[in-house]
Design an enzyme around this catalytic site. Structure first.
Site, mmCIF file in Angstrom:
data_model
loop_
_atom_site.group_PDB
_atom_site.id
_atom_site.type_symbol
_atom_site.label_atom_id
_atom_site.label_comp_id
_atom_site.label_asym_id
_atom_site.label_seq_id
_atom_site.Cartn_x
_atom_site.Cartn_y
_atom_site.Cartn_z
ATOM 1 N N ARG A 1 3.580 7.195 -5.364
ATOM 2 C CA ARG A 1 4.663 7.411 -6.535
ATOM 3 C C ARG A 1 5.608 8.116 -6.177
ATOM 4 N NH1 ARG A 1 0.185 8.158 -10.626
ATOM 5 N NH2 ARG A 1 -0.705 9.027 -8.933
ATOM 6 N N GLN B 1 0.982 -1.344 0.099
ATOM 7 C CA GLN B 1 0.052 -0.119 -0.120
ATOM 8 C C GLN B 1 0.953 1.289 0.135
ATOM 9 O OE1 GLN B 1 -2.792 -0.279 3.274
ATOM 10 N NE2 GLN B 1 -3.977 -1.793 2.457
ATOM 11 N N TYR C 1 15.132 -3.764 1.860
ATOM 12 C CA TYR C 1 15.972 -4.706 2.131
ATOM 13 C C TYR C 1 15.747 -5.822 1.051
ATOM 14 C CZ TYR C 1 17.262 -8.799 5.397
ATOM 15 O OH TYR C 1 17.770 -9.815 5.866
ATOM 16 N N SER C 2 16.875 -6.370 0.876
ATOM 17 C CA SER C 2 16.860 -7.295 -0.398
ATOM 18 C C SER C 2 16.616 -8.695 -0.017
ATOM 19 C CB SER C 2 18.005 -7.031 -1.275
ATOM 20 O OG SER C 2 18.121 -8.353 -2.345
ATOM 21 N N ALA C 3 15.814 -9.305 -0.199
ATOM 22 C CA ALA C 3 15.373 -10.637 0.023
ATOM 23 C C ALA C 3 15.931 -11.793 -0.989
ATOM 24 C CB ALA C 3 13.859 -11.152 0.216
ATOM 25 N N ARG C 4 16.762 -11.064 -1.969
ATOM 26 C CA ARG C 4 17.396 -11.939 -3.005
ATOM 27 C C ARG C 4 18.960 -11.905 -2.420
ATOM 28 N NH1 ARG C 4 17.893 -9.370 -8.602
ATOM 29 N NH2 ARG C 4 18.613 -11.441 -9.065
ATOM 30 N N ARG D 1 12.194 -17.577 -1.105
ATOM 31 C CA ARG D 1 11.217 -16.510 -0.224
ATOM 32 C C ARG D 1 9.757 -16.714 -0.965
ATOM 33 N NH1 ARG D 1 12.559 -10.690 -3.152
ATOM 34 N NH2 ARG D 1 12.734 -11.365 -5.306
ATOM 35 N N ARG E 1 2.358 2.357 -3.271
ATOM 36 C CA ARG E 1 1.361 2.963 -4.371
ATOM 37 C C ARG E 1 1.638 4.547 -4.309
ATOM 38 N NH1 ARG E 1 -2.914 0.576 -6.329
ATOM 39 N NH2 ARG E 1 -2.517 1.987 -7.948
ATOM 40 N N ARG F 1 -3.969 7.905 4.034
ATOM 41 C CA ARG F 1 -3.797 6.605 4.945
ATOM 42 C C ARG F 1 -4.043 6.835 6.474
ATOM 43 N NH1 ARG F 1 -3.810 2.522 1.152
ATOM 44 N NH2 ARG F 1 -2.773 3.159 -0.700
HETATM 45 C C1 LIG Z 1 -8.762 3.656 1.314
HETATM 46 C C2 LIG Z 1 -7.972 3.339 0.078
HETATM 47 C C3 LIG Z 1 -8.410 2.401 -0.701
HETATM 48 C C4 LIG Z 1 -7.530 1.949 -1.763
HETATM 49 N N1 LIG Z 1 -8.006 0.808 -2.475
HETATM 50 C C5 LIG Z 1 -7.191 0.593 -3.751
HETATM 51 C C6 LIG Z 1 -7.633 -0.697 -4.471
HETATM 52 O O1 LIG Z 1 -8.543 -1.497 -3.874
HETATM 53 N N2 LIG Z 1 -6.977 -1.035 -5.550
HETATM 54 C C7 LIG Z 1 -5.782 -0.160 -6.040
HETATM 55 O O2 LIG Z 1 -5.404 -0.695 -6.852
HETATM 56 N N3 LIG Z 1 -5.630 0.824 -5.219
HETATM 57 C C8 LIG Z 1 -6.240 1.230 -3.981
HETATM 58 N N4 LIG Z 1 -5.617 2.472 -3.264
HETATM 59 C C9 LIG Z 1 -4.603 3.016 -3.868
HETATM 60 C C10 LIG Z 1 -5.253 4.451 -4.647
HETATM 61 O O3 LIG Z 1 -5.860 4.240 -5.649
HETATM 62 C C11 LIG Z 1 -3.734 5.213 -4.974
HETATM 63 O O4 LIG Z 1 -3.017 4.660 -5.786
HETATM 64 C C12 LIG Z 1 -2.860 5.386 -3.701
HETATM 65 O O5 LIG Z 1 -3.456 5.808 -2.603
HETATM 66 C C13 LIG Z 1 -1.842 6.649 -4.100
HETATM 67 O O6 LIG Z 1 -2.487 7.832 -4.289
HETATM 68 P P1 LIG Z 1 -1.812 9.142 -5.217
HETATM 69 O O7 LIG Z 1 -1.929 8.482 -6.575
HETATM 70 O O8 LIG Z 1 -2.601 10.207 -4.748
HETATM 71 O O9 LIG Z 1 -0.375 9.145 -4.425
HETATM 72 P P2 LIG Z 1 0.975 9.462 -5.184
HETATM 73 O O10 LIG Z 1 1.361 8.452 -6.048
HETATM 74 O O11 LIG Z 1 1.794 9.517 -3.738
HETATM 75 O O12 LIG Z 1 0.743 10.735 -5.718
HETATM 76 C C14 LIG Z 1 0.420 12.096 -5.178
HETATM 77 C C15 LIG Z 1 -0.037 12.777 -5.772
HETATM 78 O O13 LIG Z 1 0.876 13.262 -6.908
HETATM 79 C C16 LIG Z 1 0.311 13.344 -8.111
HETATM 80 N N5 LIG Z 1 0.785 12.363 -9.123
HETATM 81 C C17 LIG Z 1 1.746 11.344 -8.884
HETATM 82 N N6 LIG Z 1 2.006 10.646 -9.929
HETATM 83 C C18 LIG Z 1 1.260 11.290 -11.019
HETATM 84 C C19 LIG Z 1 1.244 11.341 -12.357
HETATM 85 N N7 LIG Z 1 1.870 10.399 -12.993
HETATM 86 N N8 LIG Z 1 0.369 12.056 -13.143
HETATM 87 C C20 LIG Z 1 -0.239 13.145 -12.484
HETATM 88 N N9 LIG Z 1 -0.369 13.386 -11.143
HETATM 89 C C21 LIG Z 1 0.492 12.599 -10.434
HETATM 90 C C22 LIG Z 1 -1.265 13.273 -8.041
HETATM 91 O O14 LIG Z 1 -1.691 14.749 -7.604
HETATM 92 C C23 LIG Z 1 -1.221 12.529 -6.795
HETATM 93 O O15 LIG Z 1 -2.525 12.551 -5.895
HETATM 94 C C24 LIG Z 1 -6.434 2.791 -2.178
HETATM 95 C C25 LIG Z 1 -6.288 3.664 -1.507
HETATM 96 C C26 LIG Z 1 -6.800 4.256 -0.062
HETATM 97 C C27 LIG Z 1 -6.494 5.456 0.635
#
Ligand SMILES: Cc1cc2nc3c(=O)[nH]c(=O)nc-3n(C[C@H](O)[C@H](O)[C@H](O)COP(=O)(O)OP(=O)(O)OC[C@H]3O[C@@H](n4cnc5c(N)ncnc54)[C@H](O)[C@@H]3O)c2cc1C
Length: 380
Positions: free
Chosen positions: A112, A107, A119-122, A261, A110, A288
């Site tokens: 980005r 999580q 830590y490398s598990a390889r 692993r 995600r 989060r």
């Molecule tokens: C309660 C909850 C449930 C979720 N459930 C799921 C699920 O079921 N399945 C799933 O796949 N994911 C799920 N997610 C993940 C969610 O979809 C997002 O991927 C994750 O929260 C990252 O958010 P973000 O993109 O805002 O964050 P970051 O990646 O940190 O990005 C921060 C901000 O930077 C900007 N940004 C970053 N990259 C780009 C880009 N390439 N282009 C334009 N703007 C950009 C955007 O404004 C973004 O909001 C969940 C998240 C939460 C909080």
């Protein structure tokens, strides 16, 4: 020729001259920042760059440094967050050392805009730390939230039963991991994992039963059948072959860590360094630390918020007021609220209501600009 672009800030920021670094700053020692999270996890702030002052400096790049009073620096940060002038917030960077279960890292990653080194598990062996929820968090599926749990605590017996089942899987998977690595203890290879040992015993017993049956049939025919060690070994080998079961040879030295692993579950703890700027951290914490987020990542987000508060107290205060604890309205919702206000105002002296609103907003710490903006938004 390119020019610096100045963010438009309200005039009332230019007041008395007080250096903002006169403010008392916390003493930061990375080791003191570590806090325990979940049953075996932790998080610590190992490095950071920039504080509230860095945000102000970035926003005021063309004004020169140190010519604003402390109160106005705070207001400037509030103004930036309230008006989506976000790049100055990126002036601050933080590096955390995190130990968390792999499902939490899935999580976390995600998000980005973070930079991760895990830590490398390889390269290295994984530890045998696995996450097991405690009784307050081992909860049933929520009936109305497909991604959540209820708050109905399990009975002691059911909690223990879940714990036992989970713990058994961890033990089996970690023993299998070590077995696959061919890890030796002293000069002996690690024992066969319990789960394989049980299956092997079962097959040996079944082979033995088969031989006894053959001996009985022979006896019924008036013949004598002596069961020898070779016959037992052959029968066991036959059974194992039929069941697709094998054990490693004595000279087995294991398979690579990157392969072994694959038997470890996502509850196994790993570690990483995570570098992230403040704006992305705010986005992370907003998503989060929210009640909709899974508890196991929420506790890390909450820990981070408190960990960085002494470094960027004004930015966090503004983040909580304008982002985390704020509500945004859609165009449709705004129309409804406008309608409600207009209805409520029918037959009422508008100026009395406006005075009330101004008084309440002042008490809540809103600036004149915020009060004006609010009244304008809803035609008050
Ligand atoms: C309660 C909850 C449930 C979720 N459930 C799921 C699920 O079921 N399945 C799933 O796949 N994911 C799920 N997610 C993940 C969610 O979809 C997002 O991927 C994750 O929260 C990252 O958010 P973000 O993109 O805002 O964050 P970051 O990646 O940190 O990005 C921060 C901000 O930077 C900007 N940004 C970053 N990259 C780009 C880009 N390439 N282009 C334009 N703007 C950009 C955007 O404004 C973004 O909001 C969940 C998240 C939460 C909080």
């Amino acid at each position: 020729m390119s020019k610096w672009v100045k963010i438009e800030v309200p005039d009332d920021f230019d007041n008395e001259f007080i250096l903002s670094h006169d403010r008392e700053m916390p003493v930061w020692n990375p080791e003191d920042t570590y806090v325990n999270v979940l049953d075996h996890g932790y998080i610590g702030l190992v490095d950071f760059m920039g504080d509230d002052e860095a945000i102000v400096r970035s926003a005021r790049v063309s004004y020169g440094k140190g010519t604003k009073k402390v109160q106005s620096d705070r207001n400037l940060i509030r103004y930036l967050l309230n008006n989506y002038h976000m790049t100055p917030i990126e002036a601050c960077e933080f590096t955390f050392h995190v130990k968390a279960p792999i499902f939490v890292f899935r999580q976390l990653m995600r998000h980005r805009n973070g930079v991760f080194n895990e830590y490398s598990a390889r390269y290295s062996e994984m530890s045998d730390d696995f996450y097991i929820p405690n009784p307050e968090h081992m909860l049933p599926q929520s009936p109305d939230n497909k991604q959540g749990r209820t708050d109905e605590v399990l009975s002691d017996t059911n909690y223990k039963a879940c714990w036992t089942a989970i713990e058994q899987v961890f033990e089996d998977s970690y023993m299998t991991y070590k077995h696959l690595l061919g890890t030796t203890e002293g000069d002996k290879a690690t024992a066969l994992p319990d789960i394989l040992e049980q299956r092997k015993k079962f097959l040996e017993e079944a082979a033995m039963q088969g031989l006894l049956k053959m001996q009985k049939t022979a006896k019924n025919r008036g013949e004598e059948l002596e069961i020898t060690d070779d016959m037992i070994s052959e029968k066991i080998a036959d059974y194992m072959e039929q069941q697709g079961f094998a054990t490693v040879s004595d000279d087995f030295t294991g398979i690579a860590k990157e392969l072994a692993r694959i038997v470890l579950p996502v509850s196994v703890y790993s570690q990483l360094y995570w570098k992230c700027d403040l704006l992305s951290l705010f986005n992370f914490i907003h998503l989060r630390a929210d009640p909709h987020a899974q508890y196991e990542i929420r506790v890390y987000a909450e820990a981070i918020l408190e960990m960085i508060r002494p470094i960027v107290p004004w930015a966090i205060e503004a983040f909580e007021d304008y982002w985390m604890n704020a509500t945004s309205l859609s165009a449709m919702e705004t129309t409804i609220v406008e309608k409600l206000i207009s209805k409520a105002l029918t037959g009422t002296d508008k100026s009395i209501l406006k005075d009330d609103i101004i008084k309440d907003m002042k008490e809540l710490g809103c600036s004149k600009r915020e009060i004006d903006d609010f009244c304008k938004k809803f035609s008050i």
